[in-house]
Scaffold this active site. Structure first.
Site, PDB file in Angstrom:
ATOM      1  N   HIS A 231     -36.800 -21.899  37.670  1.00 49.25           N
ATOM      2  CA  HIS A 231     -37.351 -22.065  37.635  1.00 49.25           C
ATOM      3  C   HIS A 231     -37.688 -20.635  36.946  1.00 49.25           C
ATOM      4  O   HIS A 231     -37.875 -20.431  35.964  1.00 49.25           O
ATOM      5  CB  HIS A 231     -38.571 -21.994  39.238  1.00 49.25           C
ATOM      6  CG  HIS A 231     -40.049 -21.923  38.850  1.00 49.25           C
ATOM      7  ND1 HIS A 231     -41.184 -21.878  37.694  1.00 49.25           N
ATOM      8  CD2 HIS A 231     -40.917 -21.757  40.012  1.00 49.25           C
ATOM      9  CE1 HIS A 231     -42.104 -21.152  37.977  1.00 49.25           C
ATOM     10  NE2 HIS A 231     -42.264 -21.682  39.015  1.00 49.25           N
ATOM     11  N   HIS A 272     -41.049 -26.712  26.633  1.00 52.42           N
ATOM     12  CA  HIS A 272     -42.213 -26.493  27.868  1.00 52.42           C
ATOM     13  C   HIS A 272     -42.644 -28.082  28.309  1.00 52.42           C
ATOM     14  O   HIS A 272     -43.263 -29.025  27.399  1.00 52.42           O
ATOM     15  CB  HIS A 272     -43.410 -25.520  27.457  1.00 52.42           C
ATOM     16  CG  HIS A 272     -43.500 -25.763  27.829  1.00 52.42           C
ATOM     17  ND1 HIS A 272     -45.376 -26.133  28.292  1.00 52.42           N
ATOM     18  CD2 HIS A 272     -43.708 -23.834  28.112  1.00 52.42           C
ATOM     19  CE1 HIS A 272     -46.098 -25.298  29.268  1.00 52.42           C
ATOM     20  NE2 HIS A 272     -44.984 -24.234  29.471  1.00 52.42           N
ATOM     21  N   ASP A 327     -39.622 -17.580  28.131  1.00 52.72           N
ATOM     22  CA  ASP A 327     -38.246 -17.145  28.550  1.00 52.72           C
ATOM     23  C   ASP A 327     -37.435 -17.168  26.998  1.00 52.72           C
ATOM     24  O   ASP A 327     -36.025 -16.128  27.518  1.00 52.72           O
ATOM     25  CB  ASP A 327     -37.977 -17.694  28.767  1.00 52.72           C
ATOM     26  CG  ASP A 327     -39.163 -18.047  30.868  1.00 52.72           C
ATOM     27  OD1 ASP A 327     -38.830 -17.353  31.072  1.00 52.72           O
ATOM     28  OD2 ASP A 327     -38.572 -19.260  31.700  1.00 52.72           O
TER      29      ASP A 327
END
Length: 391
Positions: A231, A272, A327
């Site tokens: 996560h 994603h 990210d």
């Protein structure tokens, strides 16, 4: 009942394939603070993240808690209110200083959040008051963890005359920090503040609060969920992946990415669960990098990966989204701005996400179901492989 709720009630069928799948895709509730669209990415209270990226942290916090952007007077009053709430009991800083050096920065933050509750929560478990207090006080605590764990010195006193993000950068006191570090932290905070209701950390925080645990205990649980490598540590792993590729030559980078995949490795920063296009938050960050860090080696590698990775991943039919996520480049930007130790990147993720998780906890406890709040979470687990036995 909304049309979407009717559709779920009429068309959703639970099958064996849903079991032991981490509740992925199973509707369990509603979320008013944010949403994630497959094509447009995250939005806060209906505003696309692309419309919010240049706003102050205070304006976005206000939006999450109040459902609308503040007027000029409201923004000023809210900023002053956060300043009044920001005082932290010195015992919290003493605790941070005494924690084992071997502990991860996130472990220090989780412990500090629990201690914040012990030293400053409301007597009547007022979720809204505690949430706003926690948001206001989190900057000083996170900055203290940075300073103590990095050996930069004692905590630095806050300056309430500064905007939220500039005060945080001031309290952090990063040696050798880039001149745009404060603005990068502002952008990072805004982009990471919330992400729908079903991500692990938010769900855990709300689940803990459903048992009527206080805001601080609930947030500690949420941050523990965020701490896990699947996560919140993704931006740390993305920077390590960028360094592993180690070249901004497109042909060589492609060869090395293919070698990683051939060895069963992970291409970090791409894909994603919901999005089917490049994450707008990645687009915003790449634009920031082009403006301020175009010659930074890690940024140039991340930029090359953005060019070559999607075409490689498109060769695999099971990959539904081959594009950069939030990210992909954030770690490279933080490193370029002076924050060299990637272990602390999840700490910044937690600092940002506290606002969105807190706002959702307030909604579930004080607003939903006509103010009665969501009942205690109690999903059903089906007993299997337990033959009836007798002594």
């Amino acid at each position: 009942m909304t049309d979407e709720k009717k559709l779920l009630a009429e068309d959703f069928v639970l099958t064996d394939d849903h079991l032991d799948g981490g509740l992925r895709g199973i509707p369990v509730g509603t979320c008013r603070t944010s949403a994630v669209s497959a094509d447009e990415g995250v939005s806060y209270r209906g505003y696309p993240i692309t419309d919010l990226a240049d706003l102050s942290c205070e304006d976005v916090i206000y939006l999450l808690f109040h459902g609308e952007l503040p007027s000029g007077d409201q923004a000023k009053s809210f900023s002053e209110d956060l300043g009044r709430r920001s005082e932290v009991d010195p015992a919290v800083f003493d605790l941070v200083a005494r924690l084992p050096e071997s502990g991860h920065p996130m472990e220090a933050l989780i412990a500090a959040v629990m201690f914040l509750g012990m030293t400053g929560k409301t007597e009547d478990n007022d979720y809204r008051e505690d949430a706003l207090n926690l948001v206001a006080r989190s900057s000083a605590v996170v900055a203290a963890v940075f300073r103590v764990k990095n050996g930069w010195g004692d905590p630095i006193a806050p300056r309430t005359d500064l905007p939220f993000h500039e005060n945080f950068a001031h309290m952090m006191g990063c040696p050798g920090g880039h001149e745009v570090l404060a603005d990068l932290l502002r952008m990072f905070y805004v982009l990471h503040a919330d992400h729908g209701g079903g991500n692990l950390s938010t769900f855990v925080g709300k689940a803990v609060a459903s048992g009527l645990a206080d805001t601080y205990s609930s947030m500690a649980g949420a941050l523990a969920a965020l701490y896990g490598p699947r996560h919140g540590r993704a931006n740390q792993e993305c920077l390590e992946f960028v360094k592993r590729i180690g070249t901004f030559d497109p042909a060589e980078a492609e060869s090395r990415v293919r070698a990683v995949m051939a060895d069963g490795g992970v291409v970090y920063g791409y894909g994603h669960a919901v999005l089917r296009a490049e994450d707008p938050r990645a687009t915003i960050q790449f634009a920031f990098g082009e403006k301020h860090f175009a010659d930074d080696e890690n940024f140039k590698i991340a930029r090359t990966l953005r060019q070559v990775v999607p075409s490689i991943l498109k060769e695999h039919p099971k990959i539904s989204n081959p594009y950069p996520n939030v990210d992909a480049v954030s770690g490279s930007l933080l490193h370029a701005a002076g924050l060299k130790d990637s272990r602390f990147y999840t700490l910044l993720f937690g600092w940002s996400r506290i606002a969105g998780i807190s706002a959702q906890i307030v909604d579930e406890r004080e607003v939903l179901r006509g103010g009665k709040g969501v009942p205690i979470y109690r999903p059903r687990f089906i007993a299997v492989d337990q033959p009836r036995r007798r002594r």
